[in-house]
Design an enzyme around this catalytic site. Structure first.
Site, PDB file in Angstrom:
ATOM      1  N   TRP A 169       0.833  -1.217   0.000  1.00  0.00           N
ATOM      2  CA  TRP A 169       0.000   0.000   0.000  1.00  0.00           C
ATOM      3  C   TRP A 169       0.853   1.246   0.000  1.00  0.00           C
ATOM      4  CZ3 TRP A 169      -4.327  -1.080  -1.956  1.00  0.00           C
ATOM      5  CH2 TRP A 169      -4.989  -2.269  -1.641  1.00  0.00           C
ATOM      6  N   ASP A 220      -1.674   6.572   6.418  1.00  0.00           N
ATOM      7  CA  ASP A 220      -2.726   5.674   5.952  1.00  0.00           C
ATOM      8  C   ASP A 220      -2.992   4.701   7.104  1.00  0.00           C
ATOM      9  OD1 ASP A 220      -4.310   3.735   4.801  1.00  0.00           O
ATOM     10  OD2 ASP A 220      -2.885   3.181   3.221  1.00  0.00           O
ATOM     11  N   LYS A 264     -12.248  -2.173   6.819  1.00  0.00           N
ATOM     12  CA  LYS A 264     -11.504  -3.110   7.658  1.00  0.00           C
ATOM     13  C   LYS A 264     -11.998  -3.039   9.112  1.00  0.00           C
ATOM     14  CE  LYS A 264      -8.470  -3.251   4.054  1.00  0.00           C
ATOM     15  NZ  LYS A 264      -7.800  -2.334   3.123  1.00  0.00           N
TER      16      LYS A 264
HETATM   17  C1  LIG Z   1      -7.153  -1.922   2.044  1.00  0.00           C
HETATM   18  C2  LIG Z   1      -6.099  -0.899   2.122  1.00  0.00           C
HETATM   19  C3  LIG Z   1      -6.006   0.144   1.182  1.00  0.00           C
HETATM   20  C4  LIG Z   1      -6.907   0.243  -0.022  1.00  0.00           C
HETATM   21  O1  LIG Z   1      -8.141   0.696   0.333  1.00  0.00           O
HETATM   22  P1  LIG Z   1      -9.294   0.952  -0.765  1.00  0.00           P
HETATM   23  O2  LIG Z   1     -10.391   1.431   0.108  1.00  0.00           O
HETATM   24  O3  LIG Z   1      -9.556  -0.361  -1.429  1.00  0.00           O
HETATM   25  O4  LIG Z   1      -8.787   1.967  -1.702  1.00  0.00           O
HETATM   26  C5  LIG Z   1      -5.024   1.097   1.364  1.00  0.00           C
HETATM   27  N1  LIG Z   1      -4.174   1.047   2.396  1.00  0.00           N
HETATM   28  C6  LIG Z   1      -4.227   0.053   3.315  1.00  0.00           C
HETATM   29  C7  LIG Z   1      -3.249   0.040   4.452  1.00  0.00           C
HETATM   30  C8  LIG Z   1      -5.186  -0.939   3.200  1.00  0.00           C
HETATM   31  O5  LIG Z   1      -5.248  -1.926   4.111  1.00  0.00           O
END
Ligand SMILES: *Cc1c(COP(=O)(O)O)cnc(C)c1O
Length: 362
Positions: free
Chosen positions: A104, A173, A197
């Site tokens: 990511w 993030d 999540k």
């Molecule tokens: C799942 C995830 C993403 C991507 O998220 P989307 O909502 O599918 O764009 C980005 N960063 C992390 C750390 C993730 O776990």
């Protein structure tokens, strides 16, 4: 076909708290006397306004936000944030720093690259397949911001202590660990996370941004890519995904009122991870893939002696009501995602199954 709900270890979209699903079911056809489903009401109605305000107020309380921080809801997932961050917060003549700790982070860096925005990768754990979080990082004093990924969903690592970058804004993030533990928000200029999540269904991303960052935003960005639009219109410039936001509100209420806040949430998540890691560490059949001091409380990655056994393990686990244990397609192996909604009971059931499988296949 399972007749009852399984223990769901999916990485995202992921398990939701059962009481939340039951509450949704209960009021699905007639939301609070409106005579309509929550999916059918106007995003400009007082019903929805209350939902949005309540979600924001619970966020403020849970994270201890003061008036400097703004809570925004934006579509496009964390993936759109990868592009919006350099677009909004990287002014002419400045450069941004990124720490690369996995898939990511790499995608976040790619979006700065695509826009030809000056940036540096100041630390990376790629040399050992992202099995650890880099330490002793040298931060550039004049960087526009530093971007990190607090929990690496695919590689199973997590920052347990956030770096001190002085006056350089940190952006994180937090898609896979937001609201899973206590957080000193004062360290951050911005945190963000897709809901799917830890706090809801897919379709919405929460971004929490400090006041001063909005001054960096250049003129002339497309409205939907400009954080100022979301700030000025209170995330209601266009029609937001109302059902997703409603579900986030209910999950935050569950964290606050049923679990008892982020300290209690963190304790529960720590306990779940300990149960799994203790067993993996004690076994010579299962092997954790992340360095001990960097491993994640949310995504527990491990291998079996060979790929055939891994396939068998994932299949038999699913037959026993333990779903979603396959590692990400890019890395293979196994992964148990134990986000907020996973119960201690579910983790214990997984360990029992792992013991049985080890005995039968060793
Ligand atoms: C799942 C995830 C993403 C991507 O998220 P989307 O909502 O599918 O764009 C980005 N960063 C992390 C750390 C993730 O776990």
């Amino acid at each position: 076909m399972p007749e009852k709900r399984i223990y769901n270890f999916n990485p995202g979209p992921a398990a939701l708290p059962l009481p939340v699903l039951e509450e949704i079911q209960k009021e699905l056809l007639n939301y609070r006397g409106s005579g309509m489903s929550v999916m059918e009401i106007s995003h400009r109605s007082s019903w929805f306004e209350n939902i949005l305000n309540d979600a924001i107020e619970r966020t403020q309380r849970l994270l201890g936000l003061d008036e400097r921080f703004h809570v925004l809801f934006i579509q496009g997932g964390a993936s759109l944030q990868f592009a919006m961050i350099p677009m909004n917060f990287l002014p002419e003549g400045k450069s941004a720093d990124y720490v690369n700790t996995g898939t990511w982070s790499t995608k976040a860096i790619k979006e700065a690259e695509i826009q030809n925005k000056p940036h540096h990768v100041i630390a990376s754990s790629e040399d050992r397949d992202f099995a650890y979080i880099p330490e002793n990082i040298q931060f550039n004093k004049d960087a526009a911001f530093v971007h990190i990924t607090s929990n690496n969903t695919i590689k199973g690592t997590q920052w347990h202590k956030f770096p001190d970058t002085g006056s350089v804004p940190i952006i994180s993030d937090m898609s896979s660990d937001i609201f899973s533990r206590q957080l000193d928000i004062n360290k951050f200029a911005m945190i963000y996370g897709g809901a799917q999540k830890n706090i809801g269904p897919s379709g919405i991303c929460m971004a929490i941004i400090r006041d001063d960052m909005f001054k960096l935003i250049p003129e002339g960005l497309p409205s939907m890519l400009d954080y100022n639009t979301f700030l000025k219109k209170k995330s209601l410039y266009n029609t937001p995904p109302t059902f997703s936001i409603y579900t986030v509100q209910l999950v935050l209420k569950w964290i606050e009122e049923t679990v008892g806040g982020l300290a209690a949430m963190e304790q529960r998540n720590q306990e779940k991870a300990n149960i799994l890691y203790d067993y993996i560490d004690s076994s010579d059949f299962y092997k954790g893939t992340a360095d001990k001091e960097s491993r994640s409380l949310m995504n527990i990655t491990f291998r079996l002696p060979n790929e055939d056994l891994e396939k068998k393990f994932i299949g038999e686990a699913a037959d026993s009501g333990l779903g979603g244990l396959k590692g990400h397609r890019s890395v293979g192996g196994c992964r148990a995602s134990v986000y907020n909604a996973m119960s201690i009971e579910g983790v214990k059931a997984l360990v029992e199954f792992m013991k049985k499988f080890e005995k039968a296949n060793k």
